[in-house]
Design a protein around this motif. Structure first.
Motif, PDB file in Angstrom:
ATOM      1  N   TRP A 114       0.790  -1.228   0.000  1.00  0.00           N
ATOM      2  CA  TRP A 114       0.000   0.000   0.000  1.00  0.00           C
ATOM      3  C   TRP A 114       0.824   1.281   0.000  1.00  0.00           C
ATOM      4  O   TRP A 114       0.260   2.355  -0.190  1.00  0.00           O
ATOM      5  N   VAL A 115       2.140   1.183   0.224  1.00  0.00           N
ATOM      6  CA  VAL A 115       2.952   2.402   0.247  1.00  0.00           C
ATOM      7  C   VAL A 115       4.049   2.352  -0.811  1.00  0.00           C
ATOM      8  O   VAL A 115       4.142   3.224  -1.672  1.00  0.00           O
ATOM      9  N   VAL A 116       4.891   1.327  -0.765  1.00  0.00           N
ATOM     10  CA  VAL A 116       6.076   1.287  -1.628  1.00  0.00           C
ATOM     11  C   VAL A 116       5.705   1.085  -3.092  1.00  0.00           C
ATOM     12  O   VAL A 116       6.152   1.840  -3.964  1.00  0.00           O
ATOM     13  N   THR A 117       4.898   0.076  -3.390  1.00  0.00           N
ATOM     14  CA  THR A 117       4.545  -0.214  -4.782  1.00  0.00           C
ATOM     15  C   THR A 117       3.792   0.934  -5.449  1.00  0.00           C
ATOM     16  O   THR A 117       4.151   1.317  -6.567  1.00  0.00           O
ATOM     17  N   PRO A 118       2.772   1.536  -4.812  1.00  0.00           N
ATOM     18  CA  PRO A 118       2.130   2.686  -5.458  1.00  0.00           C
ATOM     19  C   PRO A 118       3.081   3.872  -5.664  1.00  0.00           C
ATOM     20  O   PRO A 118       3.005   4.562  -6.675  1.00  0.00           O
TER      21      PRO A 118
END
Length: 190
Positions: A114-118
Motif C-alpha cells: 500500500w505504500v512502496v509499490t504505489p
C-alpha cells in the motif's frame, strides 16, 4: 492526513490513561519499573534484530540481489526503536509489533503493497513493477496500421481486389508475419 495526525495524538493519550490506570492498581514505582523494563528488553531485541537484518542485507548485496525486504525491515526496526524509547506501554506494544519477526512480516507486506509499490508506480509510470500498458497507445482502439484512408482505402477495409488488406479486421497476422509473407511472394516472382 488528518487521520494520521489524530492517530499520532491518540497514542500518547492512550499511553497516559493506561499508565495512570496501571499506576493506581500496582503503584507508582512498579509502573515506572515496568515501563523501563519493557523499554530495555525492546531495545535489546532491536539491536539483535538489527544485526541480523544487516547481515541479511550484506548477504543479498554479495549475491547481487536487491535487498528490498531487508531494507524495509531496517526501517521498521528504526521505527520500533523510536517507539520503544518513548515512555509508555502502548508505544512499547507498537514497538514490539515492529521488532518481532512474526509480527513484523505482515506489517512489511502491507507497507510494500500500500505504500512502496504505489509510490514506485507513480514515479516510474509503472515500469518498475511491470504494470505498463503494452498494447499500443492507450485509448486508440481504432489505430490504422496500414496507412491513411477510410474503410475502403489503402490499409483498411477491403484492401483492393484480393480481399482484406493488412491492418483490417480480416487480417489476423502479425505485422512481422505479413512482411515475411510479402518477402516470400517477392522471391517467388523473381
Amino acid at each position: 492526513m488528518f487521520r494520521l495526525i489524530a492517530v499520532l495524538l491518540l497514542i500518547p493519550l492512550l499511553d497516559m490513561l493506561l499508565l495512570v490506570g496501571i499506576g493506581t492498581h500496582i503503584g507508582f514505582v512498579p509502573t515506572i519499573a515496568l515501563v523501563v523494563l519493557t523499554g530495555l528488553v525492546g531495545l535489546m531485541l532491536v539491536r539483535a534484530e538489527g544485526r541480523h537484518t544487516l547481515a541479511k542485507i550484506q548477504r543479498k548485496a554479495v549475491q547481487g540481489d536487491s535487498p528490498t525486504d531487508e531494507l524495509l525491515d531496517g526501517a521498521l526496526l528504526l521505527v520500533a526503536g523510536a517507539f520503544l524509547l518513548t515512555p509508555g506501554l502502548v508505544t512499547d506494544v507498537i514497538g514490539f509489533i515492529f521488532v518481532l519477526p512474526p509480527t513484523r512480516y505482515p506489517v512489511r507486506v502491507a507497507l510494500k503493497k500500500w505504500v512502496v509499490t504505489p509510490y514506485i508506480d507513480k514515479k516510474t509510470g509503472g515500469f518498475a513493477t511491470g504494470s505498463v500498458y503494452v498494447g499500443g497507445f492507450p485509448g486508440d482502439e481504432d489505430v490504422n496500421l496500414g496507412g491513411a484512408g477510410g474503410p475502403n482505402g489503402p490499409g483498411g477495409g477491403s484492401g483492393g481486389p484480393g480481399g482484406p488488406g493488412p491492418g483490417s479486421e480480416g487480417d489476423v497476422r502479425d505485422i512481422g508475419e505479413a512482411r515475411d509473407v510479402d518477402d516470400a511472394d517477392d522471391d517467388r516472382r523473381t
